[in-house]
Write a protein that holds these residues in place. Structure first.
Motif, PDB file in Angstrom:
ATOM      1  N   UNK A 149      -2.626   0.655   1.665  1.00 31.19           N
ATOM      2  CA  UNK A 149      -2.151  -0.722   1.524  1.00 31.19           C
ATOM      3  C   UNK A 149      -1.041  -0.696   0.499  1.00 31.19           C
ATOM      4  N   UNK A 150       0.078  -1.349   0.815  1.00 30.59           N
ATOM      5  CA  UNK A 150       1.203  -1.365  -0.116  1.00 30.59           C
ATOM      6  C   UNK A 150       1.334  -2.735  -0.781  1.00 30.59           C
ATOM      7  N   UNK A 151       1.129  -2.765  -2.122  1.00 26.31           N
ATOM      8  CA  UNK A 151       0.870  -1.621  -2.978  1.00 26.31           C
ATOM      9  C   UNK A 151      -0.541  -1.681  -3.551  1.00 26.31           C
ATOM     10  N   UNK A 152      -1.043  -2.889  -3.803  1.00 27.07           N
ATOM     11  CA  UNK A 152      -2.367  -3.029  -4.392  1.00 27.07           C
ATOM     12  C   UNK A 152      -3.213  -3.926  -3.498  1.00 27.07           C
ATOM     13  N   UNK A 153      -4.527  -3.697  -3.517  1.00 27.79           N
ATOM     14  CA  UNK A 153      -5.393  -4.429  -2.597  1.00 27.79           C
ATOM     15  C   UNK A 153      -6.668  -4.891  -3.280  1.00 27.79           C
ATOM     16  N   UNK A 154      -7.140  -6.055  -2.853  1.00 24.04           N
ATOM     17  CA  UNK A 154      -8.502  -6.519  -3.110  1.00 24.04           C
ATOM     18  C   UNK A 154      -9.116  -6.871  -1.756  1.00 24.04           C
ATOM     19  N   UNK A 155     -10.374  -6.495  -1.565  1.00 23.03           N
ATOM     20  CA  UNK A 155     -11.007  -6.637  -0.252  1.00 23.03           C
ATOM     21  C   UNK A 155     -12.310  -7.415  -0.401  1.00 23.03           C
ATOM     22  N   UNK A 156     -12.481  -8.430   0.439  1.00 21.95           N
ATOM     23  CA  UNK A 156     -13.700  -9.229   0.474  1.00 21.95           C
ATOM     24  C   UNK A 156     -14.327  -9.163   1.863  1.00 21.95           C
ATOM     25  N   UNK A 215      -2.017   1.320  -5.715  1.00 20.98           N
ATOM     26  CA  UNK A 215      -1.154   2.348  -5.145  1.00 20.98           C
ATOM     27  C   UNK A 215      -1.060   2.237  -3.640  1.00 20.98           C
ATOM     28  N   UNK A 216       0.143   2.526  -3.118  1.00 17.90           N
ATOM     29  CA  UNK A 216       0.401   2.250  -1.721  1.00 17.90           C
ATOM     30  C   UNK A 216       0.515   3.432  -0.798  1.00 17.90           C
ATOM     31  N   UNK A 259       7.112  -4.340  -9.390  1.00 14.92           N
ATOM     32  CA  UNK A 259       6.508  -4.230 -10.712  1.00 14.92           C
ATOM     33  C   UNK A 259       7.102  -3.037 -11.457  1.00 14.92           C
ATOM     34  N   UNK A 260       7.677  -3.252 -12.643  1.00 18.45           N
ATOM     35  CA  UNK A 260       8.289  -2.138 -13.397  1.00 18.45           C
ATOM     36  C   UNK A 260       7.281  -1.147 -13.954  1.00 18.45           C
ATOM     37  N   UNK A 261       5.973  -1.431 -13.805  1.00 19.23           N
ATOM     38  CA  UNK A 261       4.943  -0.524 -14.321  1.00 19.23           C
ATOM     39  C   UNK A 261       4.099   0.065 -13.205  1.00 19.23           C
ATOM     40  N   UNK A 262       4.571  -0.059 -11.985  1.00 20.69           N
ATOM     41  CA  UNK A 262       3.923   0.612 -10.862  1.00 20.69           C
ATOM     42  C   UNK A 262       4.447   2.038 -10.737  1.00 20.69           C
ATOM     43  N   UNK A 263       3.809   2.804  -9.887  1.00 18.86           N
ATOM     44  CA  UNK A 263       4.299   4.127  -9.509  1.00 18.86           C
ATOM     45  C   UNK A 263       4.451   4.157  -7.998  1.00 18.86           C
TER      46      UNK A 263
END
Length: 583
Positions: free
Chosen positions: A88-95, A106-107, A136-140
């Motif tokens: 998933x690009x870039x971050x995920x939350x799943x319910x 991370x994506x 986001x400037x603090x992502x990788x």
């Protein structure tokens, strides 16, 4: 974790298809309980990036919500059930049914969420995913901070990122349910092969990690040989099987084995998994790269997961086509620039004899990131996760831990050295590298590489339009890296943009003639140096980037167009590499 698989004990169910989709521009979805359901604004295909599926989403880089329903079989009450995301690009939350079942940062790598405790058997279940594709400037990899733009990699683009490829959002790889007979199930399998070329024997070590149990045993069978071991107190078992006269995985004979892994409880099989692997050696000897004790020269490309409409979405026909074109040009390798690819790419390479340099998503690294302990911890985890996922692929012959880091201090050097050390500690059977640019003065970490990888564009960014001077300059750069670090060199990127259909006599920049001429000159110059172990042209195909005055719609350095039509350079490379043959 292991990829979902169907067999006589495991079931999979694909959740690919059209999902409900809604943008969350103000980030209010969680506060308003959108995980219980939301009014969809449209449907989006999964797998696929959202940016090219609708014109109004092309420049959307923020939070969005996906939802899908499925009916759980009535027998799943006591089964183990999880949902697996290829990425998933870039971050995920799943319910699931309103209960948070997992998160991931991370994506480029997979994750899974256990659904067993909140699934409703025999009923319709609601799966909701919050996808955060914010810049986001603090992502990788990171976005750019304007005040630091000069030293933050590729810059002056819209959107403002530090790298030269498009920051797609969405769910670009498959989503599937994995159902096991019980919650006690195989979670991880690691295969390590030790090959003795002189005695023609191999020792295969298989480490199996089981979740929700320590009271089981594991049986592994490889053809006629078998071994059994009990789980330890951590739910782990390691088994060894000797193989005499093993069939070796090689470019022309990509032989694969299957480890049949069975989880036993009270002598009954409760889970099973088939893990493929190959037996081969890869090592640096002097100035050579050796595959099964024989020198191999890497000819190939850097490339991207990128195609019209799909974005970074997985397409099996595209994989088949790209591998056909790789072999048509006489290539034997590619680098997964600049992130881990979908697993299907590696699986195809395993079966068809193509070598892969596997790369992390650490591109655009700069000083402010090197100063952050949190970023370092995140980067080290990415290295571990990549090695953990791809270790069993015989096609993977090298780990690349970063691309073009901008190092200005000892902290930066130490950061890259830590990544190299982490990769080596996770897997000592493969060479490690990172891809350097600019000069030796900012690349002291090359001393810790097994192979020094260098990107340089003589005649394009350096001495633009002057192929002769640019090629001589490229040669001096390679000579300098080799004399300084004493390691074999991979020319990891070189080339020029060519806008399809642009021609000129004499050749000038941006024409197909210029691209073909400069690539031929620099292949010949690099391959004349006996300590160069490979030439990787940038790039395999044109690809989408952010908007910039330096990019006419997209990056045109591909020897194929974005839709895989050949430019003059493709025919030129085919002539050079097929005449001299693959190593």
């Amino acid at each position: 974790m292991i990829k979902p698989q169907s067999n006589h004990l495991r079931q999979t169910r694909s959740l690919d298809g059209f999902w409900n989709f809604k943008r969350d521009k103000d980030g209010i979805g969680e506060a308003r309980n959108w995980f219980l359901g939301f009014d969809s604004e449209c449907e989006i295909a999964v797998p696929g990036s959202w940016n090219e599926q609708r014109t109004d989403l092309e420049q959307y880089f923020g939070i969005a919500w996906y939802s899908q329903t499925f009916v759980a079989h009535s027998s799943w009450q006591e089964h183990g059930v999880s949902v697996h995301f290829g990425s998933v690009q870039n971050h995920a939350k799943v319910w699931l049914n309103g209960t948070l079942v997992g998160t991931h940062e991370g994506g480029s790598l997979p994750f899974q969420c256990d659904l067993s405790r909140c699934i409703v058997p025999g009923k319709e279940n609601l799966l909701v995913v919050q996808v955060d594709a914010s810049i986001n400037p603090w992502d990788l990899p990171p976005a750019r901070i304007a005040t630091n733009a000069k030293n933050e990699g590729f810059h002056n683009s819209n959107p403002s990122v530090t790298y030269d490829f498009f920051p797609y959002g969405g769910i670009p790889r498959p989503v599937s349910l994995q159902v096991t007979p019980t919650r006690e199930s195989i979670d991880k399998i690691r295969v390590d092969t030790g090959l003795n070329l002189e005695s023609k024997t191999a020792k295969v070590g298989i480490t199996v990690t089981v979740k929700d149990s320590t009271a089981c045993s594991v049986e592994v069978r490889i053809e006629k040989a078998a071994a059994t071991a009990a789980l330890d107190s951590h739910g782990v078992a390691t088994l060894y099987i000797d193989i005499a006269n093993p069939r070796l995985w090689d470019l022309k004979t990509p032989e694969l084995y299957v480890a049949e892994v069975t989880l036993l409880k009270d002598d009954q099989a409760i889970d099973h998994y088939r893990q493929t692997f190959g037996i081969r050696t890869i090592e640096v000897v002097g100035n050579s790269l050796k595959l099964n004790g024989k020198t191999v020269f890497l000819r190939g490309y850097g490339k991207h997961e990128d195609f019209p409409v799909l974005g970074r979405g997985l397409s099996l026909p595209l994989i088949a086509r790209d591998f056909d074109l790789l072999k048509w040009t006489g290539a034997n390798s590619f680098r997964t620039s600049h992130y881990p690819y979908a697993e299907e790419w590696y699986e195809f390479a395993d079966r068809h004899g193509i070598l892969i340099i596997a790369e992390t998503p650490m591109v655009g690294l700069c000083e402010r990131l090197f100063e952050s302990d949190d970023i370092k911890a995140k980067a080290l985890k990415l290295v571990r996760d990549m090695v953990d996922r791809d270790h069993h692929h015989p096609s993977v012959i090298m780990w690349s831990v970063a691309n073009e880091p901008w190092i200005e201090s000892q902290k930066g050097t130490d950061f890259i050295k830590a990544l190299l050390s982490e990769a080596r500690s996770q897997d000592s059977s493969r060479p490690v590298t990172y891809v350097a640019h600019n000069g030796i003065e900012i690349n002291a970490a090359c001393r810790d590489c097994d192979i020094v990888s260098v990107n340089r564009y003589g005649g394009w960014y350096d001495y633009p339009g002057d192929i002769e001077t640019g090629t001589a300059y490229l040669g001096k750069v390679l000579d300098n890296f080799h004399s300084t670090f004493g390691k074999p060199i991979l020319l990891a990127e070189f080339g020029a943009d060519a806008i399809p259909g642009e021609h000129s006599l004499p050749s000038i920049m941006f024409t197909e003639e210029f691209q073909a001429d400069i690539i031929e000159a620099q292949i010949l110059a690099a391959e004349s140096r006996d300590w160069v172990i490979g030439t990787h042209v940038w790039a395999f195909s044109d690809f989408k980037t952010g908007q910039s005055i330096t990019r006419a719609v997209r990056n045109h350095k591909g020897i194929f167009t974005r839709d895989r039509l050949p430019k003059m350079a493709a025919h030129c490379i085919r002539r050079i590499w097929t005449e001299t043959g693959q190593a």
